[in-house]
Write an enzyme that holds these catalytic residues in place. Structure first.
Site, PDB file in Angstrom:
ATOM      1  N   TYR A 126       0.836  -1.195   0.000  1.00  0.00           N
ATOM      2  CA  TYR A 126       0.000   0.000   0.000  1.00  0.00           C
ATOM      3  C   TYR A 126       0.875   1.251   0.000  1.00  0.00           C
ATOM      4  CZ  TYR A 126      -4.425   2.466   0.615  1.00  0.00           C
ATOM      5  OH  TYR A 126      -5.553   3.253   0.416  1.00  0.00           O
ATOM      6  N   SER A 156       3.107   3.903  -2.885  1.00  0.00           N
ATOM      7  CA  SER A 156       2.734   4.880  -3.910  1.00  0.00           C
ATOM      8  C   SER A 156       1.759   4.305  -4.926  1.00  0.00           C
ATOM      9  CB  SER A 156       3.992   5.385  -4.629  1.00  0.00           C
ATOM     10  OG  SER A 156       3.655   6.248  -5.698  1.00  0.00           O
ATOM     11  N   HIS A 166       5.815  -3.705 -12.689  1.00  0.00           N
ATOM     12  CA  HIS A 166       7.178  -3.587 -13.212  1.00  0.00           C
ATOM     13  C   HIS A 166       7.674  -5.002 -13.432  1.00  0.00           C
ATOM     14  CE1 HIS A 166      11.203  -2.263 -13.969  1.00  0.00           C
ATOM     15  NE2 HIS A 166      11.675  -2.492 -12.762  1.00  0.00           N
TER      16      HIS A 166
END
Length: 344
Positions: free
Chosen positions: A26, A28, A109
Site C-alpha cells: 500500500y 505509492s 514492473h
C-alpha cells in the site's frame, strides 16, 4: 512501427468485473490502484505484512486489509506492488502456496519476471499493468476524470484471456482514459531501468549537482547557482513535456537555444553515450539486477550511505532554505509522501 494505443472502447470491463483482486502493498502505486479499482466497482482487498504502518491508512480509506497470504488465497487476481528486492521472498512464502490454476499474477514492473527471481506455475496468467507515472498522479488524475497512460504486457496466457484481463485492469485504474500501449516484460524492464539510471534520475541529478558545484567552485553565490541549475529545470522540463524538444527551443531565447545546440553536445558527448551503452548492457545481462538484489539482501548498507551523501550535498541545504521562501511552490498540494500512502 508505431505502437498501437488502446482506449476505453477497446477494453471490456466484464473481464475483471467478477474477479477478486488482491493488492499486495500500500505504497505509492498500491494506494492508487486499490482506491481506483474500488471506485470502479471492483472487489478489492489489501495484503500487508504483519505490523505494516500502512494498515491504518488503508482501513481509514474503506479498504479491507488482510495478511499477504490470506489476501492471496482469497483472490484470483494478485497484483504485486512490493519493493523489487523483497518481492521474490514474499512470493515464495505467501503467494506461491496460494496460487490456483486460472489465477492471474500481476505486476507493475517486470523486474522479478525478467530476471527470473519469480517463476510462476504454467497454469497461471502472468500480466503487467504499469502506469507511466507515480501513484499520487495515478490517483489524482483518476479523481479528476482523466488518467495516466499505462503499459500492459502478457508473459503467460494460461487461460486465453490474459490480455483482456490486463486491459480491463488498466481501464479500471484509469489508464485507458489516456491510452494503453502493449509491450513485453523484457522491453518494459530494460527501458524503465535505463531511463531511470541514465536520464530521468541518475543522469539528471548528477548533471544538476555537477553544474551547481561548478558555479560554486568558480565563486558564484550558492543561491544563484541553485536557481540556474535546479529551480529553473522545471520550466524547461514542462516545455519539453508539453511541446517536445523543438517546442522548448522555440520558447526560449535565441541565446539560450544557440547555447543548447552548440554546448549541449559537449556535455553529453560520445563518451557519455558510450557509458550509457555500458549501463544498458549491465541491465540487459542481469548484472545490475544481481547487484541490486545482493544489496537488498545484505542490508542495503552501500545504498543507505549513498542516500545520506546525497542528502548532505550543499544543494539540498541551499534548496531547502530557498523553497521555504517560496510557499507558492506547494500551495494547495499535499506532499508527495503524504499523497502516496505509506509503505507496504
Amino acid at each position: 512501427m508505431a505502437a498501437k494505443m488502446y482506449y476505453e472502447s477497446d477494453c471490456d470491463r466484464a473481464a475483471i468485473a467478477d474477479r477478486k483482486v488482491a493488492i499486495l502493498g500500500y505504497g505509492s502505486q498500491g494506494h492508487a490502484h486499490a482506491l481506483n479499482l474500488k471506485e470502479s466497482g471492483i472487489d478489492v482487498r489489501i495484503g500487508l505484512r504483519e505490523g505494516s504502518g500502512s494498515r491504518e491508512k488503508a482501513e481509514s480509506e474503506g479498504l479491507r486489509v488482510l495478511p499477504i497470504s490470506a489476501a492471496a488465497a482469497e483472490a484470483d487476481v494478485i497484483m504485486m506492488l512490493m519493493p523489487d528486492t523483497s518481492m521474490a521472498d514474499i512470493y515464495s512464502e505467501s503467494i506461491a502456496p496460494n496460487l490456483n490454476e486460472g489465477d492471474a499474477l500481476f505486476f507493475a514492473h517486470g523486474f522479478n519476471i525478467r530476471f527470473g527471481l519469480i517463476e510462476p506455475p504454467a497454469g497461471v496468467d502472468v500480466c503487467m499493468v504499469a502506469p507511466k507515472g507515480p501513484g499520487h498522479l495515478v490517483r489524482r488524475t483518476y479523481l479528476e476524470g482523466g488518467g495516466v497512460p499505462a503499459l500492459i504486457a502478457v508473459e503467460n496466457d494460461a487461460t486465453g484471456g490474459a490480455k483482456a484481463l490486463a486491459l480491463a485492469y488498466a481501464d479500471a485504474i484509469g489508464g485507458a482514459r489516456a491510452g494503453v500501449i502493449e509491450t513485453t516484460f523484457t522491453e518494459e524492464t530494460e527501458t524503465d531501468l535505463f531511463g531511470e539510471q541514465a536520464v530521468l534520475c541518475g543522469g539528471t541529478t548528477a548533471l544538476v549537482q555537477a553544474g551547481f558545484e561548478t558555479l560554486i567552485e568558480a565563486g558564484y553565490q550558492p543561491e544563484v547557482a541553485y536557481f540556474e541549475c535546479l529551480h529553473e529545470l522545471k520550466l524547461i522540463v514542462d516545455l519539453m513535456y508539453q511541446e517536445g524538444i523543438a517546442g522548448m527551443r522555440y520558447s526560449i531565447s535565441d541565446t539560450a537555444e544557440y547555447g543548447d545546440l552548440t554546448r549541449g553536445p559537449r556535455i553529453v558527448n560520445d563518451a557519455t553515450k558510450t557509458e550509457m551503452k555500458k549501463i544498458l548492457g549491465e541491465i540487459q545481462d542481469g548484472s545490475f539486477a544481481r547487484e541490486w538484489v545482493a544489496e537488498g539482501r545484505g542490508g542495503r548498507e552501500n545504498f543507505h550511505q549513498l542516500e545520506v551523501r546525497g542528502k548532505e550535498h550543499p544543494i539540498e541545504q541551499v534548496g531547502a532554505k530557498l523553497r521555504a521562501m517560496m510557499p507558492f511552490i506547494n500551495a494547495g498540494r499535499s506532499s508527495v509522501r503524504d499523497a502516496s500512502g505509506g509503505q507496504g
